[in-house]
Write an enzyme that holds these catalytic residues in place. Sequence first.
Site, short mmCIF file in Angstrom:
data_model
loop_
_atom_site.label_atom_id
_atom_site.label_comp_id
_atom_site.label_asym_id
_atom_site.label_seq_id
_atom_site.Cartn_x
_atom_site.Cartn_y
_atom_site.Cartn_z
N HIS A 54 2.13 -18.95 49.25
CA HIS A 54 3.41 -19.58 49.56
C HIS A 54 3.33 -21.06 49.22
CE1 HIS A 54 7.20 -20.38 51.52
NE2 HIS A 54 6.62 -21.42 52.13
N ALA A 108 22.62 -8.33 14.91
CA ALA A 108 21.47 -7.93 15.76
C ALA A 108 21.78 -6.60 16.41
CB ALA A 108 21.22 -9.02 16.81
N GLY A 160 0.84 -1.21 0.00
CA GLY A 160 0.00 0.00 0.00
C GLY A 160 0.86 1.25 0.00
P1 NAD Z 1 18.82 -3.58 20.56
O1 NAD Z 1 18.77 -2.12 20.39
O2 NAD Z 1 18.10 -4.22 21.69
O3 NAD Z 1 20.35 -4.06 20.68
C1 NAD Z 1 21.30 -3.81 19.70
C2 NAD Z 1 22.67 -3.83 20.35
O4 NAD Z 1 23.64 -3.78 19.32
C3 NAD Z 1 22.93 -2.64 21.25
O5 NAD Z 1 23.38 -3.08 22.52
C4 NAD Z 1 24.02 -1.86 20.51
O6 NAD Z 1 24.91 -1.22 21.37
C5 NAD Z 1 24.72 -2.96 19.73
N1 NAD Z 1 25.42 -2.51 18.54
C6 NAD Z 1 25.02 -1.57 17.64
N2 NAD Z 1 25.94 -1.46 16.65
C7 NAD Z 1 26.94 -2.35 16.93
C8 NAD Z 1 28.15 -2.70 16.29
N3 NAD Z 1 28.54 -2.14 15.14
N4 NAD Z 1 28.94 -3.66 16.85
C9 NAD Z 1 28.56 -4.25 18.02
N5 NAD Z 1 27.42 -3.95 18.66
C10 NAD Z 1 26.61 -3.01 18.13
O7 NAD Z 1 18.36 -4.19 19.16
P2 NAD Z 1 17.98 -5.67 18.73
O8 NAD Z 1 18.43 -6.65 19.75
O9 NAD Z 1 18.44 -5.80 17.33
O10 NAD Z 1 16.40 -5.63 18.75
C11 NAD Z 1 15.71 -4.71 17.90
C12 NAD Z 1 14.40 -4.28 18.50
O11 NAD Z 1 13.51 -5.36 18.55
C13 NAD Z 1 14.57 -3.75 19.89
O12 NAD Z 1 13.90 -2.53 20.00
C14 NAD Z 1 13.92 -4.78 20.76
O13 NAD Z 1 13.27 -4.21 21.87
C15 NAD Z 1 12.92 -5.43 19.82
N6 NAD Z 1 12.77 -6.84 20.23
C16 NAD Z 1 12.14 -7.10 21.39
C17 NAD Z 1 12.06 -8.40 21.83
C18 NAD Z 1 11.37 -8.69 23.14
O14 NAD Z 1 10.57 -7.88 23.56
N7 NAD Z 1 11.68 -9.76 23.82
C19 NAD Z 1 12.63 -9.44 21.12
C20 NAD Z 1 13.28 -9.12 19.94
C21 NAD Z 1 13.34 -7.81 19.50
#
Ligand code: NAD
Length: 465
Positions: free
Chosen positions: A438, A264, A112
């Site tokens: 408990h 990631a 869309g």
């Molecule tokens: P995130 O932001 O949680 O973590 C990414 C990490 O990568 C950060 O700690 C960052 O410092 C690091 N990083 C960035 N660039 C880097 C580099 N060049 N080298 C090394 N480290 C580096 O992102 P994510 O884990 O990809 O998740 C994405 C989104 O999806 C988030 O907003 C998360 O909340 C959401 N998500 C949530 C869940 C859940 O609720 N359980 C599960 C999966 C994803």
Amino acid sequence: MYDIIILGSGPGGYVAAIRAAQLGLKVACVDKSSIGGTCLNIGCIPSKSLLDSSLKHYQLLNDYDSHGIHVEGVNLDLNIMMQRKEGVVSQLTAGVEALFKSNKVEFIEGSGKLLSNSQVEIHNENLKETLETRNIVIATGSSPIELNNIKLSKHIVDSEGALRFEEVPKRLVIIGAGVIGLELGSVWARLGSEVVILEAQDHFLPMLDKRISRQVFKEFQNQGLDIRLGSAVLNAEENQDGMKLAYSNADMETSVQADKVILAVGRKPNVKNLFDDTLLELNQEGFINVNEFCQTSLENVWAIGDVVRGPMLAHKASEEGVMVAERIADHDVGLNYDHVPNVIYTHPEVAWVGLNESQLKDQGIDFKSGSFPFLASGRALASGESAGSVFITADNATDKILGIQVFGPSAAEILQQGLIAMDQGVTSENLSKTIFSHPTVSEALHEATLAMNNKAIHIQNRKKK
Ligand code: NAD
């Protein structure tokens, strides 16, 4: 003429569609791929399926002996594990399809594009048409961020590819120790991979208080996740042995060899080709600008979930979907963005809500805090799940709960109990007067609340000054 056309059928879009239809509105929901979006198809649900399967495998190999149960001949059939995961996904997506039918939501397969605030162009292989509508809701979600120096390939995958490995990689390197890195790292470590996680920041899980993030870090290292903080990836080079990843750590350049790499490092909003540049305002990070009610800069155009500010979480998207559907139907409703819970579904889980202690200090809020370790919980000990603690803070003047962080057994469920109290404005004293069954692990929340008021029974209270 539709009342609402919703772009995207993830947990933001499909929930908005169902709620709007319940309110008597004529709704179409458009998606270019399978119903259910990232969460159901390639995110929350398949990853939880693999997290649960891999945990069973790990526990069979590592935990049962201590219960006096000796298991021999454990065989991993990754193919069946993956088929089970696909089965769970199909069951849930079929459920959403059935809900669309019973609520008379029209599902349109295609891409869309907004032409104006009342026209959406839909195109797929067979059709290109323009539909008229009174409202548009953009719920197109997000995609993994890619790095310039690390290109996806057969060895380097994103979170979607990491749910589809055909065999357990011997050496797995994950770039990013965020939510996805830790969850997927846990899956593959439990199935036998040697996992190294390269994290650019020096501070592990910075949204948590240091006391709790230290506990989490130590526990995950014990589980075999080799988390290397302060490690910025420089480049990736394919060699006979897989991939060589060069990274810098403490100003030194070093490298690690991998069979597979998972990227990631965060996600970015899906706004490409959705509208011409001038139609809607974006913020500096590329998210669609919205107000507290998810209204965009264009009248009758709304945006929810990962394409707008705030945490990229399915439940936040869903609640925004409900709010927008109800506001379109003239209900005066809003959302409390201070009370969005966060969970990392590792084992133990990590869960948090509200402000952490450094945010409270920065905002000059006078607060008190309490904590309780699962080591002192009878139920946690009986289940062999005694790592971690509950931390809770409350306003010194009003006694209202301001933040909760839990690392330990059933952390997400424990957090939710505390969040219900927070949401209802319950004071820490009232929560501490609630009777908890408990033996349950939830008692740790009760005791942390008691500890905050120097009334803990099962740990030593702080000395009175
Ligand atoms: P995130 O932001 O949680 O973590 C990414 C990490 O990568 C950060 O700690 C960052 O410092 C690091 N990083 C960035 N660039 C880097 C580099 N060049 N080298 C090394 N480290 C580096 O992102 P994510 O884990 O990809 O998740 C994405 C989104 O999806 C988030 O907003 C998360 O909340 C959401 N998500 C949530 C869940 C859940 O609720 N359980 C599960 C999966 C994803």
